[in-house]
Design a protein around this motif. Structure first.
Motif, mmCIF file in Angstrom:
data_model
loop_
_atom_site.group_PDB
_atom_site.id
_atom_site.type_symbol
_atom_site.label_atom_id
_atom_site.label_comp_id
_atom_site.label_asym_id
_atom_site.label_seq_id
_atom_site.Cartn_x
_atom_site.Cartn_y
_atom_site.Cartn_z
ATOM 1 N N UNK A 260 -8.433 0.132 6.133
ATOM 2 C CA UNK A 260 -8.017 -0.661 7.293
ATOM 3 C C UNK A 260 -6.543 -1.009 7.095
ATOM 4 N N UNK A 261 -5.633 -0.213 7.660
ATOM 5 C CA UNK A 261 -4.212 -0.465 7.422
ATOM 6 C C UNK A 261 -3.711 -1.676 8.207
ATOM 7 N N UNK B 103 -8.482 -3.277 2.733
ATOM 8 C CA UNK B 103 -7.500 -3.819 3.669
ATOM 9 C C UNK B 103 -6.137 -3.557 3.030
ATOM 10 N N UNK B 104 -5.382 -2.627 3.621
ATOM 11 C CA UNK B 104 -4.159 -2.148 2.984
ATOM 12 C C UNK B 104 -2.932 -2.676 3.733
ATOM 13 N N UNK B 105 -2.210 -3.606 3.088
ATOM 14 C CA UNK B 105 -1.069 -4.260 3.729
ATOM 15 C C UNK B 105 0.231 -3.571 3.305
ATOM 16 N N UNK C 192 -3.800 8.511 7.136
ATOM 17 C CA UNK C 192 -4.841 8.596 6.105
ATOM 18 C C UNK C 192 -6.115 7.902 6.574
ATOM 19 N N UNK C 193 -5.937 6.756 7.253
ATOM 20 C CA UNK C 193 -7.100 5.954 7.675
ATOM 21 C C UNK C 193 -7.898 6.653 8.784
ATOM 22 N N UNK C 194 -7.277 7.639 9.438
ATOM 23 C CA UNK C 194 -8.021 8.368 10.479
ATOM 24 C C UNK C 194 -9.073 9.275 9.841
ATOM 25 N N UNK D 3 0.810 -1.227 0.000
ATOM 26 C CA UNK D 3 0.000 0.000 0.000
ATOM 27 C C UNK D 3 0.841 1.274 0.000
ATOM 28 N N UNK D 4 2.103 1.187 0.424
ATOM 29 C CA UNK D 4 2.959 2.372 0.466
ATOM 30 C C UNK D 4 2.352 3.461 1.340
#
Ligand SMILES: C[S@@+](CC[C@H](N)C(=O)[O-])C[C@H]1O[C@@H](n2cnc3c(N)ncnc32)[C@H](O)[C@@H]1O
Length: 222
Positions: free
Chosen positions: A121-122, A98-100, A113-115, A79-80
């Motif tokens: 969902x990191x 779902x970002x791995x 970013x996810x906030x 996901x960088x």
């Protein structure tokens, strides 16, 4: 709408063509994620999707379509900082990403970013070990991978266990990560053979080298 406003052409869920360039509808108005242009038309804000900064953006320019809906659930590997993830977040207003990401620095940006974007969902983790996040992810509608590693195809295959039957997986293959001495075409063929031998038919191969050097996106159907 004023007569000077450009035409907004809907392409697919959350994706629009304006002035010849692709945009997503900004989920967090007045906020640019990676310095991309923001454009306001008729009180709606759009973010330019730069094909030179995002392989999926380059795929969109070339193919003129994307396999994502507003309610898709996506597993994103590599996901960088979240450049491309942010555009998916604009599209999947009722879905999940779902970002791995394995590296701590980009992961921190992803977390920030996810906030602001609740559909991200990191996951700080190694995509070589899908067993570490399988319980969280369960099954998804699309797997997308952008990991420049020698074993990128093997990593992708491992994660296809998490893809629902009849759905699509996309892998941005970086030919020079797999073998610097072979031609890109030979390497893409090798990747296709590897996927085929494991039962995954490659239904599309899209050359994005105009924007992303030595890259093609392979699309498989499970
Ligand atoms: C080309 S960058 C990603 C750019 C991002 N996909 C975008 O378009 O915004 C590749 C990322 O893959 C990550 N990566 C490399 N190996 C990985 C692995 N085994 N598991 C998860 N992420 C990995 C790197 O740390 C890097 O951030």
């Amino acid at each position: 709408m004023s007569e000077n406003d450009p035409e907004v052409i809907p392409i697919s869920d959350g994706v629009f063509k304006i002035d010849g360039r692709y945009h997503t509808l900004n989920l967090v108005p007045s906020t640019s994620v990676y310095g991309e242009d923001l454009l306001r038309v008729d009180d709606v804000e759009y973010r330019n999707w730069d094909p030179a900064r995002s392989k999926l953006g380059a795929f969109l320019v070339k193919e003129k379509s994307l396999p994502f809906r507003y309610d898709s659930e996506v597993l994103y590997l590599g996901a960088g900082d979240g450049t491309t993830v942010s555009h998916l977040s604009d599209i999947l207003t009722d879905g999940k990403i779902y970002a791995v990401e394995v590296a701590k620095n980009p992961y921190r940006n992803l977390l920030d970013l996810s906030k602001k974007r609740k559909n991200i969902f990191p996951i700080l983790g190694d995509a070589r070990r899908p067993e570490d996040y399988r319980d969280l992810v369960e099954e998804v509608d699309v797997v997308y991978q952008d990991i420049a590693q020698r074993d990128q195809v093997e990593i992708f295959i491992k994660n296809l266990d998490l893809l629902s039957e009849g759905h699509h997986g996309l892998i941005a293959v970086k030919s020079r990560s797999m073998d610097v001495s072979s031609s890109p075409d030979k390497i893409y063929q090798k990747a296709r053979d590897e996927l085929g031998s494991r039962g995954f038919e490659v239904v599309m191969q899209v050359d994005i080298s105009r924007w992303q050097k030595d890259h093609a996106v392979l699309v498989i159907e499970k």
